[in-house]
Design a protein around this motif. Structure first.
Motif, PDB file in Angstrom:
ATOM      1  N   THR A 281       0.830  -1.203   0.000  1.00  0.00           N
ATOM      2  CA  THR A 281       0.000   0.000   0.000  1.00  0.00           C
ATOM      3  C   THR A 281       0.869   1.260   0.000  1.00  0.00           C
ATOM      4  OG1 THR A 281      -1.709  -1.198   1.216  1.00  0.00           O
ATOM      5  CG2 THR A 281      -1.864   1.207   1.190  1.00  0.00           C
ATOM      6  N   LEU A 282       1.941   1.254   0.776  1.00  0.00           N
ATOM      7  CA  LEU A 282       2.860   2.393   0.796  1.00  0.00           C
ATOM      8  C   LEU A 282       3.493   2.605  -0.581  1.00  0.00           C
ATOM      9  CD1 LEU A 282       4.684   1.975   4.237  1.00  0.00           C
ATOM     10  CD2 LEU A 282       3.069   3.772   3.576  1.00  0.00           C
ATOM     11  N   ASP A 283       3.895   1.513  -1.199  1.00  0.00           N
ATOM     12  CA  ASP A 283       4.480   1.633  -2.543  1.00  0.00           C
ATOM     13  C   ASP A 283       3.467   2.209  -3.527  1.00  0.00           C
ATOM     14  OD1 ASP A 283       6.809   0.551  -1.563  1.00  0.00           O
ATOM     15  OD2 ASP A 283       6.372  -1.497  -2.246  1.00  0.00           O
ATOM     16  N   GLU A 284       2.218   1.778  -3.403  1.00  0.00           N
ATOM     17  CA  GLU A 284       1.172   2.292  -4.296  1.00  0.00           C
ATOM     18  C   GLU A 284       0.952   3.788  -4.065  1.00  0.00           C
ATOM     19  OE1 GLU A 284      -1.791   2.009  -7.283  1.00  0.00           O
ATOM     20  OE2 GLU A 284      -0.141   0.697  -6.669  1.00  0.00           O
ATOM     21  N   LEU A 285       0.961   4.210  -2.805  1.00  0.00           N
ATOM     22  CA  LEU A 285       0.800   5.634  -2.505  1.00  0.00           C
ATOM     23  C   LEU A 285       1.965   6.451  -3.037  1.00  0.00           C
ATOM     24  CD1 LEU A 285      -0.643   5.467   1.138  1.00  0.00           C
ATOM     25  CD2 LEU A 285      -1.819   6.274  -0.914  1.00  0.00           C
ATOM     26  N   ARG A 286       3.175   5.900  -2.933  1.00  0.00           N
ATOM     27  CA  ARG A 286       4.336   6.612  -3.487  1.00  0.00           C
ATOM     28  C   ARG A 286       4.208   6.753  -4.995  1.00  0.00           C
ATOM     29  NH1 ARG A 286       7.385   3.060   0.064  1.00  0.00           N
ATOM     30  NH2 ARG A 286       8.036   4.209   1.951  1.00  0.00           N
ATOM     31  N   ARG A 287       3.725   5.689  -5.647  1.00  0.00           N
ATOM     32  CA  ARG A 287       3.566   5.761  -7.099  1.00  0.00           C
ATOM     33  C   ARG A 287       2.550   6.828  -7.482  1.00  0.00           C
ATOM     34  NH1 ARG A 287       0.285   4.320 -10.950  1.00  0.00           N
ATOM     35  NH2 ARG A 287      -1.233   3.425  -9.502  1.00  0.00           N
ATOM     36  N   LEU A 288       1.457   6.886  -6.739  1.00  0.00           N
ATOM     37  CA  LEU A 288       0.447   7.895  -7.035  1.00  0.00           C
ATOM     38  C   LEU A 288       0.965   9.308  -6.755  1.00  0.00           C
ATOM     39  CD1 LEU A 288      -2.758   6.179  -5.574  1.00  0.00           C
ATOM     40  CD2 LEU A 288      -2.140   6.474  -7.977  1.00  0.00           C
ATOM     41  N   SER A 289       1.791   9.447  -5.726  1.00  0.00           N
ATOM     42  CA  SER A 289       2.297  10.780  -5.389  1.00  0.00           C
ATOM     43  C   SER A 289       3.218  11.325  -6.469  1.00  0.00           C
ATOM     44  CB  SER A 289       3.037  10.735  -4.044  1.00  0.00           C
ATOM     45  OG  SER A 289       4.256  10.010  -4.164  1.00  0.00           O
ATOM     46  N   ARG A 290       3.854  10.411  -7.224  1.00  0.00           N
ATOM     47  CA  ARG A 290       4.714  10.894  -8.313  1.00  0.00           C
ATOM     48  C   ARG A 290       3.893  11.646  -9.362  1.00  0.00           C
ATOM     49  NH1 ARG A 290       6.907   5.440  -8.298  1.00  0.00           N
ATOM     50  NH2 ARG A 290       8.763   5.367  -6.998  1.00  0.00           N
ATOM     51  N   GLY A 291       2.640  11.294  -9.530  1.00  0.00           N
ATOM     52  CA  GLY A 291       1.796  11.991 -10.489  1.00  0.00           C
ATOM     53  C   GLY A 291       1.369  13.369 -10.020  1.00  0.00           C
ATOM     54  N   ILE A 292       1.626  13.686  -8.741  1.00  0.00           N
ATOM     55  CA  ILE A 292       1.262  15.002  -8.216  1.00  0.00           C
ATOM     56  C   ILE A 292       2.493  15.905  -8.181  1.00  0.00           C
ATOM     57  CG2 ILE A 292       0.292  16.218  -6.237  1.00  0.00           C
ATOM     58  CD1 ILE A 292      -1.137  13.601  -5.517  1.00  0.00           C
ATOM     59  N   ALA A 293       3.512  15.505  -7.515  1.00  0.00           N
ATOM     60  CA  ALA A 293       4.730  16.317  -7.415  1.00  0.00           C
ATOM     61  C   ALA A 293       5.892  15.396  -7.074  1.00  0.00           C
ATOM     62  CB  ALA A 293       4.578  17.393  -6.340  1.00  0.00           C
ATOM     63  N   PRO A 294       6.599  14.857  -8.053  1.00  0.00           N
ATOM     64  CA  PRO A 294       7.704  13.943  -7.775  1.00  0.00           C
ATOM     65  C   PRO A 294       8.804  14.641  -6.967  1.00  0.00           C
ATOM     66  CG  PRO A 294       7.693  14.629 -10.070  1.00  0.00           C
ATOM     67  CD  PRO A 294       6.416  15.106  -9.481  1.00  0.00           C
ATOM     68  N   PRO A 295       9.260  14.049  -5.882  1.00  0.00           N
ATOM     69  CA  PRO A 295      10.259  14.701  -5.036  1.00  0.00           C
ATOM     70  C   PRO A 295      11.537  15.056  -5.787  1.00  0.00           C
ATOM     71  CG  PRO A 295       9.290  12.818  -3.908  1.00  0.00           C
ATOM     72  CD  PRO A 295       8.798  12.773  -5.321  1.00  0.00           C
ATOM     73  N   VAL A 296      11.981  14.199  -6.696  1.00  0.00           N
ATOM     74  CA  VAL A 296      13.228  14.481  -7.403  1.00  0.00           C
ATOM     75  C   VAL A 296      13.097  15.744  -8.256  1.00  0.00           C
ATOM     76  CG1 VAL A 296      12.627  13.040  -9.405  1.00  0.00           C
ATOM     77  CG2 VAL A 296      15.032  13.469  -8.853  1.00  0.00           C
ATOM     78  N   LEU A 297      11.913  16.016  -8.783  1.00  0.00           N
ATOM     79  CA  LEU A 297      11.712  17.228  -9.576  1.00  0.00           C
ATOM     80  C   LEU A 297      11.801  18.461  -8.694  1.00  0.00           C
ATOM     81  CD1 LEU A 297      10.968  18.596 -12.247  1.00  0.00           C
ATOM     82  CD2 LEU A 297       8.568  18.182 -11.707  1.00  0.00           C
ATOM     83  N   VAL A 298      11.233  18.380  -7.507  1.00  0.00           N
ATOM     84  CA  VAL A 298      11.259  19.516  -6.588  1.00  0.00           C
ATOM     85  C   VAL A 298      12.670  19.747  -6.052  1.00  0.00           C
ATOM     86  CG1 VAL A 298      10.347  20.410  -4.406  1.00  0.00           C
ATOM     87  CG2 VAL A 298       8.856  19.147  -5.963  1.00  0.00           C
TER      88      VAL A 298
END
Length: 423
Positions: A281-298
């Motif tokens: 579930t955590l991995d799935e949430l991380r994957r979804l968060s990339r579609g909002i604001a990927p940390p590496v981009l910020v």
């Protein structure tokens, strides 16, 4: 040598700027001489009805010259012509109402204002252009007649160097001429580019007024559609993924609590499964968060984020970046838009293309970010409604960019995006 090479690379743009500035003023003078008398005659005779017709003709003539200016601005900058948007009569309107529609169109009157305002500006820029080019070319070519005069009639040839008492006079004159020529010719690309930018800036201000309003309205609608689509997609993803996982996790923990007293080993096994499900579930949430604001981009900027996207691709991707500013130098909306275009395009490459390789290219020049994703797959892609690229196109419209796709049957597929970098 490097200076000469840089000057030669700017020579094509110098030719375009020179032609633009030299031809623009005569065109504007002609427009002024045609439109202003029509305007004056129309205003003075409007009370007897004839003036309405003269004003109408004046507005249409001004619009014709304005359209030429829009085309010229696109030619000199190497981009699309400036957009135009004129008021149209409502469907079913009578003939008279359709004829008189230009009189109610604010952009028509802005075209008329452009003819009047641009007249002195274009004339001044024309004089400066002629002066700059004449001094530059004249300074370089002037030594030729000076040498001919010195060789043919040496006793009658007089120049500034002789009056100043400089010897040898001919050599001093050649040095003076060449110095002036080099200064003005050397600076001509930058100076004429600035003058052309001044003229096109004035044109953009006056001739795209209504089109800009329409573009802003379209962009706002595109933002709203993109946000709504993203929200619905995120809701579906959360419902189908993490939410279901959390429901099952709660059920597993309840089972483990009931088994703790009677069968500790079974409870431990259930807890092991719950821990694995929690990690999923955590991995799935991380994957979804990339579609909002990927940390590496910020944190590290667009270059690092694109490299990470390429690394995650199951199809081998080569990345070529050019002209990108410092890691976080791009405006946020530009970096985000470029990231999502690349991410969506590479997702399509992995899912649908059947490609064996892909190439991602990002360059920044002329205050625009150009992104291209190419693959050697089967083709057949399109910006159809309901597909990911359609949503990406809406996202780009919201920041003033545009998306194009070329994907003939049998391939290859090329997705290209252009995003203005103005903040």
């Amino acid at each position: 040598m490097n200076i000469v090479k840089r000057w030669l690379t700017r020579l094509p743009q110098l030719r375009r700027d020179s032609a633009y500035l030299l031809l623009y003023s005569p065109l504007n003078v002609l427009a002024f001489c045609l439109v202003v008398p029509l305007l004056a005659a129309g205003v003075s005779t409007v009370v007897i009805g004839v003036g309405v017709l003269l004003l109408l003709v004046g507005l249409l003539v001004a619009g014709g010259f304005a359209q030429l200016a829009r085309l010229a601005a696109g030619t000199v900058t190497g981009t699309d012509p400036l957009p135009s948007s004129y008021l149209r009569a409502e469907p079913g309107s009578g003939h008279l109402r359709r004829v008189l529609t230009p009189l109610k169109d604010p952009q028509r009157w802005m075209d008329l204002l452009w003819v009047i305002v641009s007249f002195p500006v274009s004339l001044l820029l024309w004089v400066l252009t002629v002066t700059w080019l004449a001094l530059g070319l004249g300074g370089v070519l002037a030594p030729i007649p000076e040498i001919i005069l010195e060789l043919t009639i040496p006793d009658q040839a007089h120049n500034v160097a002789e009056l100043l008492g400089l010897e040898p006079a001919l050599l001093w004159m050649i040095v003076m001429y060449l110095t002036v020529g080099v200064i003005f010719l050397g600076s001509a690309p930058a100076v004429l580019r600035a003058m052309a930018a001044c003229q096109t800036g004035l044109d953009r201000l006056l001739l795209t007024w209504r089109a800009e309003i329409g573009r802003l309205e379209t962009s706002r609608a595109a933002v709203q559609r993109a946000e709504a689509d993203t929200r619905r997609q995120l809701e579906r993803d959360i419902h189908d993924g993490p939410q279901q996982g959390l429901v099952r996790l709660g059920m597993d923990l309840a089972r483990a609590r009931r088994q703790t007293a009677n069968d500790p080993h079974a409870a431990a096994a259930i807890l092991e499964e719950a821990m694995a499900l929690n990690q999923q579930t955590l991995d799935e949430l991380r994957r979804l968060s990339r579609g909002i604001a990927p940390p590496v981009l910020v944190d590290r900027g667009l270059a690092a984020a694109l490299s990470e996207v390429a690394t995650r691709s199951t199809v081998p991707v080569t990345v070529e970046l050019s002209g990108l500013p410092e890691p976080t130098g791009l405006p946020d909306h530009v970096a985000y838009a470029a990231y999502f275009v690349a991410s969506e395009a590479l997702t399509n490459v992995n899912k649908h293309s059947g490609a064996s390789r892909a190439h991602l290219t990002v360059t920044v020049h002329d205050a625009r970010l150009h992104l291209r994703v190419e693959d050697n797959g089967v083709g057949g892609g399109a910006l159809s409604k309901g597909h990911g690229l359609a949503g990406t196109a809406q996202r780009l419209e919201s920041v003033g960019g545009h998306l194009a796709i070329s994907s003939p049957a049998g391939g290859p597929t090329r997705v290209e995006a252009v995003i203005p970098c103005a903040s």
